[in-house]
Enzyme design. Structure first.
Site, PDB file in Angstrom:
ATOM      1  N   LYS A  83     103.405 -17.742  15.706  1.00  0.00           N
ATOM      2  CA  LYS A  83     102.826 -17.920  14.132  1.00  0.00           C
ATOM      3  C   LYS A  83     102.330 -16.404  13.750  1.00  0.00           C
ATOM      4  O   LYS A  83     102.298 -16.138  12.599  1.00  0.00           O
ATOM      5  CB  LYS A  83     102.011 -19.008  14.060  1.00  0.00           C
ATOM      6  CG  LYS A  83     101.047 -18.699  12.967  1.00  0.00           C
ATOM      7  CD  LYS A  83      99.776 -19.739  12.885  1.00  0.00           C
ATOM      8  CE  LYS A  83      98.879 -19.584  12.021  1.00  0.00           C
ATOM      9  NZ  LYS A  83      97.567 -20.113  12.150  1.00  0.00           N
ATOM     10  N   ASP A  84     101.979 -15.665  14.727  1.00  0.00           N
ATOM     11  CA  ASP A  84     101.183 -14.416  14.438  1.00  0.00           C
ATOM     12  C   ASP A  84     102.250 -13.210  14.481  1.00  0.00           C
ATOM     13  O   ASP A  84     101.503 -12.165  14.417  1.00  0.00           O
ATOM     14  CB  ASP A  84      99.995 -14.346  15.580  1.00  0.00           C
ATOM     15  CG  ASP A  84      98.770 -15.199  15.221  1.00  0.00           C
ATOM     16  OD1 ASP A  84      98.774 -15.638  14.134  1.00  0.00           O
ATOM     17  OD2 ASP A  84      98.146 -15.466  16.083  1.00  0.00           O
ATOM     18  N   ARG A 133      98.439 -20.131   2.824  1.00  0.00           N
ATOM     19  CA  ARG A 133      99.304 -21.357   3.020  1.00  0.00           C
ATOM     20  C   ARG A 133      98.320 -22.498   2.963  1.00  0.00           C
ATOM     21  O   ARG A 133      98.638 -23.388   2.353  1.00  0.00           O
ATOM     22  CB  ARG A 133      99.809 -21.344   4.487  1.00  0.00           C
ATOM     23  CG  ARG A 133     100.689 -22.773   4.971  1.00  0.00           C
ATOM     24  CD  ARG A 133     101.225 -22.647   6.275  1.00  0.00           C
ATOM     25  NE  ARG A 133     100.092 -22.505   7.106  1.00  0.00           N
ATOM     26  CZ  ARG A 133      99.537 -23.452   7.900  1.00  0.00           C
ATOM     27  NH1 ARG A 133      99.650 -24.621   7.406  1.00  0.00           N
ATOM     28  NH2 ARG A 133      98.370 -23.220   8.559  1.00  0.00           N
ATOM     29  N   ARG A 134      97.358 -22.666   3.516  1.00  0.00           N
ATOM     30  CA  ARG A 134      96.217 -23.540   3.505  1.00  0.00           C
ATOM     31  C   ARG A 134      95.798 -23.819   2.126  1.00  0.00           C
ATOM     32  O   ARG A 134      95.711 -24.834   1.583  1.00  0.00           O
ATOM     33  CB  ARG A 134      95.425 -23.472   4.691  1.00  0.00           C
ATOM     34  CG  ARG A 134      96.024 -23.694   5.959  1.00  0.00           C
ATOM     35  CD  ARG A 134      94.724 -23.283   7.267  1.00  0.00           C
ATOM     36  NE  ARG A 134      95.473 -23.710   8.536  1.00  0.00           N
ATOM     37  CZ  ARG A 134      95.043 -23.148   9.786  1.00  0.00           C
ATOM     38  NH1 ARG A 134      94.245 -22.159   9.499  1.00  0.00           N
ATOM     39  NH2 ARG A 134      95.588 -23.347  10.840  1.00  0.00           N
ATOM     40  N   ARG A 151      87.217 -16.064   8.652  1.00  0.00           N
ATOM     41  CA  ARG A 151      88.430 -15.402   9.555  1.00  0.00           C
ATOM     42  C   ARG A 151      87.742 -15.416  10.829  1.00  0.00           C
ATOM     43  O   ARG A 151      86.698 -16.067  11.241  1.00  0.00           O
ATOM     44  CB  ARG A 151      88.517 -13.726   9.176  1.00  0.00           C
ATOM     45  CG  ARG A 151      89.568 -13.861   7.985  1.00  0.00           C
ATOM     46  CD  ARG A 151      90.596 -12.630   8.154  1.00  0.00           C
ATOM     47  NE  ARG A 151      91.277 -12.760   9.476  1.00  0.00           N
ATOM     48  CZ  ARG A 151      90.933 -11.792  10.476  1.00  0.00           C
ATOM     49  NH1 ARG A 151      90.194 -10.854  10.138  1.00  0.00           N
ATOM     50  NH2 ARG A 151      91.563 -11.829  11.732  1.00  0.00           N
ATOM     51  N   ARG A 157      84.969 -19.621  14.141  1.00  0.00           N
ATOM     52  CA  ARG A 157      85.275 -20.349  13.206  1.00  0.00           C
ATOM     53  C   ARG A 157      84.271 -21.633  13.276  1.00  0.00           C
ATOM     54  O   ARG A 157      83.716 -22.082  12.323  1.00  0.00           O
ATOM     55  CB  ARG A 157      86.408 -20.857  12.657  1.00  0.00           C
ATOM     56  CG  ARG A 157      87.494 -19.279  12.425  1.00  0.00           C
ATOM     57  CD  ARG A 157      88.771 -19.825  11.836  1.00  0.00           C
ATOM     58  NE  ARG A 157      89.846 -18.715  12.298  1.00  0.00           N
ATOM     59  CZ  ARG A 157      90.760 -18.956  11.687  1.00  0.00           C
ATOM     60  NH1 ARG A 157      91.359 -20.007  11.055  1.00  0.00           N
ATOM     61  NH2 ARG A 157      91.841 -17.912  11.798  1.00  0.00           N
ATOM     62  N   CYS A 244     102.091 -11.923   6.210  1.00  0.00           N
ATOM     63  CA  CYS A 244     100.830 -12.840   6.491  1.00  0.00           C
ATOM     64  C   CYS A 244     100.051 -13.320   5.122  1.00  0.00           C
ATOM     65  O   CYS A 244      99.584 -14.182   5.007  1.00  0.00           O
ATOM     66  CB  CYS A 244      99.673 -11.777   7.113  1.00  0.00           C
ATOM     67  SG  CYS A 244      98.567 -11.080   6.164  1.00  0.00           S
TER      68      CYS A 244
END
Ligand SMILES: NCc1[nH]cc(CCC(=O)O)c1CC(=O)O
Length: 311
Positions: A83-84, A133-134, A151, A157, A244
């Site tokens: 994903k990264d 995206r979220r 972040r 978080r 990103c």
């Protein structure tokens, strides 16, 4: 390969990344008892920086230094969350993804200290996330909720949630499971509610292209379904030149008959426009499927949405 071979596993130094690297180290040494494997923690610019990722040039911020250590010979194997790994540029020349581990849960989770589900959150609830995206999907499905930028790694978080920086968090189930924090999950969101990011839940093992010993060593850990799914998803991202800050989501899965399904979405940042494409193809040709779904989204106007987003 000599029996006393040492493998140095390069990884980011966040708790999740170290847990991932330890999983690879344990599996490698279980498969090869005479092998010694050690973990080489590498702090990346993405780990140090607390501002918006776009200021650092995108997701390469989480992978650049690890790639450099691999190419410089300071590590033999790099473990990345796929994903990264940036989708708008090829993997660094001279390296190859020699294995993809079996896919973990691709869904996102809501963490709410009061135990409320997403639909039970009152208007104005501050949901902590920096992922476009979220943010876009939440704006579409729950426009009465607020998002606040948060972040840092998953542990940071969670700590900021506990300090009151937000009322709730959105985090990946797989990440929480890897750091032993799945108990904090209030609700697992369906992929209908929150479509996952490209490459969600897959760990990629990267080595130097000419290091055939290491490539052969990890080949036995490669999961064919995960490889095909990631290949389709990343081809889509490549055709769309996603980065990103791109509001792109999508996931491939393998049907019982072996066909590959790929569904992907592109959003306007405010969530008011959602482009959606879903196709199937032979599992043996994931790149064609990825390209076809990307073209279907481009035909719906995805390029205009993506051009509107600063890199
Ligand atoms: N950079 C954040 C990141 N990168 C990969 C994962 C989740 C694990 C995965 O998808 O493999 C996370 C945490 C999150 O999104 O909640």
């Amino acid at each position: 390969m000599s029996a006393s071979r040492l493998i140095r596993i390069g990884t980011r130094s966040s708790p999740m990344a170290l847990a991932q690297a330890e999983r690879v180290r344990a599996e490698l040494t279980a498969l090869n008892p005479d092998l010694t494997a050690e973990i080489v923690p590498i702090t990346t610019s993405g780990d140090r920086w607390t501002g918006p990722l776009s200021a650092l040039g995108g997701k390469g911020a989480f992978t650049k230094e690890v790639d450099e250590a691999l190419l410089a010979g300071r590590a033999d194997l790099a473990v990345h969350c796929m994903k990264d790994v940036p989708g708008d540029r090829p993997v660094p020349a001279g390296t190859v993804f020699a294995a993809y581990l079996p896919r973990d849960d691709i869904r996102d989770a809501l963490i709410h200290p009061g135990g409320r589900t997403l639909d039970q959150l009152p208007a104005g609830t501050r949901v902590g996330t920096s992922a476009v995206r979220r943010i876009a999907q939440l704006a579409q499905s729950h426009p009465h909720l607020e998002t606040v930028p948060i972040r840092g790694n998953a542990n940071t978080r969670l700590a900021r949630l506990d300090d009151g920086a937000a009322d709730a968090l959105l985090l990946a189930v797989s990440g929480l499971e890897r750091i032993g924090q799945a108990g904090r999950i209030t609700e697992i969101l369906s992929v209908e509610t929150m479509c996952p990011p490209i490459g969600a839940g897959v760990l990629g093992l990267q080595c130097r292209e000419d290091d055939t010993d290491t490539a052969q060593l990890v080949a036995g850990m490669d999961d064919l379904d995960a490889r095909r799914q990631v290949t389709a998803e990343r081809m889509l991202l490549h055709v769309l030149q996603g980065h990103c800050n791109s509001p792109i989501a999508g996931h491939a899965h393998t049907e019982p008959d072996g066909r590959l399904s790929l569904r992907a979405k592109v959003f306007s940042p405010d969530g008011k426009t959602v482009l959606d494409a879903h196709e199937w193809g032979p599992g043996t040709d994931p790149t064609t499927l990825g390209a076809s779904v990307a073209v279907a989204l481009l035909r719906q106007g995805a390029q205009d949405l993506l051009n509107a987003i600063p890199h």
